[in-house]
Scaffold this active site. Structure first.
Site: not given
Ligand code: GLC
Length: 492
Positions: A153, A168, A206
């Site tokens: 995520s 990133r 996620d």
């Molecule tokens: C951050 C991550 C993203 C993820 C979110 C929730 O924003 O960059 O990819 O979906 O957290 O976990």
């Protein structure tokens, strides 16, 4: 009222007001940035094509593995999809050592993950695991592998359903040598080093997992439009028409099924409006950002998600404490407020304190006093101190919920779903939406204030928690991917 303390707390709380006109402006700007993200690379809202082109309908079956990296815990699970909208899930959760999150190498991290997968297989699927080892030793025939969905995520530029390079890190992770590398390949190679019977079949954000899982389990025929996380971080994934994703034309290598005409987009809305053209920006937001490990990035997330709400509150409390005309926690012991006290420490205050404060209905605010003791080690807080904490907590939480409405409303309006559908289904997960009292109420109030949504539109929005969404969703995507040979090796 009003003592100097409560007057000052109220003044600071007002800085967190986010009135209807600003919500409306936020929505218009979100829609603009989302269109920009569909057309070009390197925009503030990434709008990442996921190559997942269908949502499930509940009839899918099979046993899959899923792992989830993205917050404080690493989860490994196996999911048995029964094919009748139900599933059984076995899982283990391991806290990720801090040094692996921010100071080690990607090899350290991925070896750690592979070891957890091995431990899980030995405990829960030992027969299969041993049979595989035996077959390998004896050099016999085709191997049987577990297909694994990898919920990762963080912002990743996907090249196909099972490959993607890290753009990133977010949420406090920082392992520079992983940036620009294919995270599926990194995990697969750590798995192969341990000789595990596992194939990384799908890479899943996620939010995409949440969307898929909600679609598998949600009542009735309605497919889910949006999966959103309001937890440590915040983000959303939604179903977009392929014809609108004009930047796909430049992705020459991409192979995907076009029959549904749709593809799930991972918006990465945590980075909505990094340029701060419309986001509210108090001095507390500014300082939090300046002291973070990624200044200028994830600016929406830094005002909405669990990782940051506690830190915003801490900064406002510290301002009250340092103000000689006001003072807060005056009756607390000197030791609990010495210069290395939690109140003075960055990230010293966990967001669950806000949930506890917001939930308080106890006589004499005894629950708030207990929470202040547990979270900040502050004893003897007075009723007035608690009242001030309450005023600030409420303001910070309410702003977060109203900001969340901006992103959700923009997706509803942009996709035109409120015009065509009677129910628009939204799957959500994460500690903030699950445990923060009244979060959904504040969010819905803001939705109603938006002209294009209004009362009638807001009523159509069905929001449901998609528990364990990322595990089940990853299993569902692993299933789709394992069935489609062309997707397994997109460049073959
Ligand atoms: C951050 C991550 C993203 C993820 C979110 C929730 O924003 O960059 O990819 O979906 O957290 O976990």
């Amino acid at each position: 009222m009003s003592s100097p303390l409560l007057a000052e707390a109220t003044r600071i709380a007002r800085e967190f007001d986010y009135p209807a006109a600003q919500v409306q402006r936020g929505v218009a700007e979100y829609i603009r940035q989302s269109n920009e993200g569909l057309a070009q690379e390197n925009t503030t809202l990434s709008q990442i094509p996921t190559f997942v082109t269908a949502v499930p309908n509940g009839t899918e079956k099979g046993l899959y593995l899923a792992v989830d990296l993205g917050g404080t815990n690493f989860r490994v699970c196996s999911v048995q999809l029964h094919g009748d909208t139900t599933f059984s899930l076995t899982q283990s959760k391991i806290m990720i050592p801090r040094e692996l999150m921010a100071s080690g190498t990607s090899k350290d991290l991925f070896t750690f993950l592979a070891r957890q997968i091995e431990a899980f297989l030995r405990i829960h699927h030992n027969e299969h695991f041993e049979a595989h080892k035996r077959r390998r030793r004896e050099g016999k025939g085709e191997e049987e592998l577990f297909d694994l969905g990898f919920t990762f995520s963080f912002p990743v530029r996907q090249n196909g359903i099972n490959s993607g390079t890290l753009i990133r890190w977010t949420k406090g992770f920082n392992i520079p040598d992983a940036v620009g590398h294919d995270v599926c390949a990194l995990l697969q190679s750590a798995i192969d080093d341990l000789d595990l019977p596992v194939r990384v079949a799908a890479l899943v954000n996620d939010t995409v997992g949440t969307l898929m899982a909600r679609s598998y389990t949600s009542p009735g025929e309605t497919g889910t439009l949006l999966g959103a996380i309001f937890g440590t971080g915040t983000n959303g994934a939604y179903v977009e028409k392929i014809e609108n994703i004009s930047k796909l034309q430049h992705m020459k290598d991409a192979h995907f099924d076009t029959t549904t005409g749709e593809m799930i987009i991972n918006a990465e809305w945590g980075s909505f409006d990094n340029q701060l053209s419309v986001l509210p920006n108090t001095v507390y937001d500014r300082d939090l950002d300046a002291d973070s490990n990624n200044p200028g990035i994830q600016m929406f997330e830094k005002r909405v998600s669990g990782m940051f709400l506690g830190e915003i509150l801490r900064r406002t409390l510290l301002a009250l404490h340092k103000n000689p005309d006001v003072g807060i926690f005056k009756s607390a012991s000197k030791a609990s407020l010495s210069s290395d006290a939690l109140l003075y420490r960055q990230w010293g205050l966990d967001t669950s304190l806000l949930s506890a404060v917001e939930a308080d209905k106890s006589p004499d605010m005894i629950d708030i006093k207990t929470a202040l003791k547990d979270h900040l080690n502050i004893e003897n807080a007075s009723n007035e101190d608690c009242e001030a904490v309450k005023i600030l907590t409420h303001a910070i939480g309410k702003r977060a919920a109203r900001l969340s409405a901006v992103a959700i409303a923009a997706v509803l309006i942009h996709t035109g779903k409120l015009q065509t559908d009677d129910i628009v289904d939204v799957g959500v997960d994460g500690s903030v939406v699950e445990f923060y009292p009244n979060f959904e109420d504040h969010l819905r109030t803001a939705l109603r204030e938006i002209t294009e949504v209004g009362l009638a539109g807001e009523k159509k929005v069905r929001i449901g928690i998609s528990k364990d969404g990322s595990g089940v969703g990853a299993a569902l995507i692993a299933l789709v991917a394992s069935k489609d040979q062309t997707l397994r090796n997109p460049r073959e």
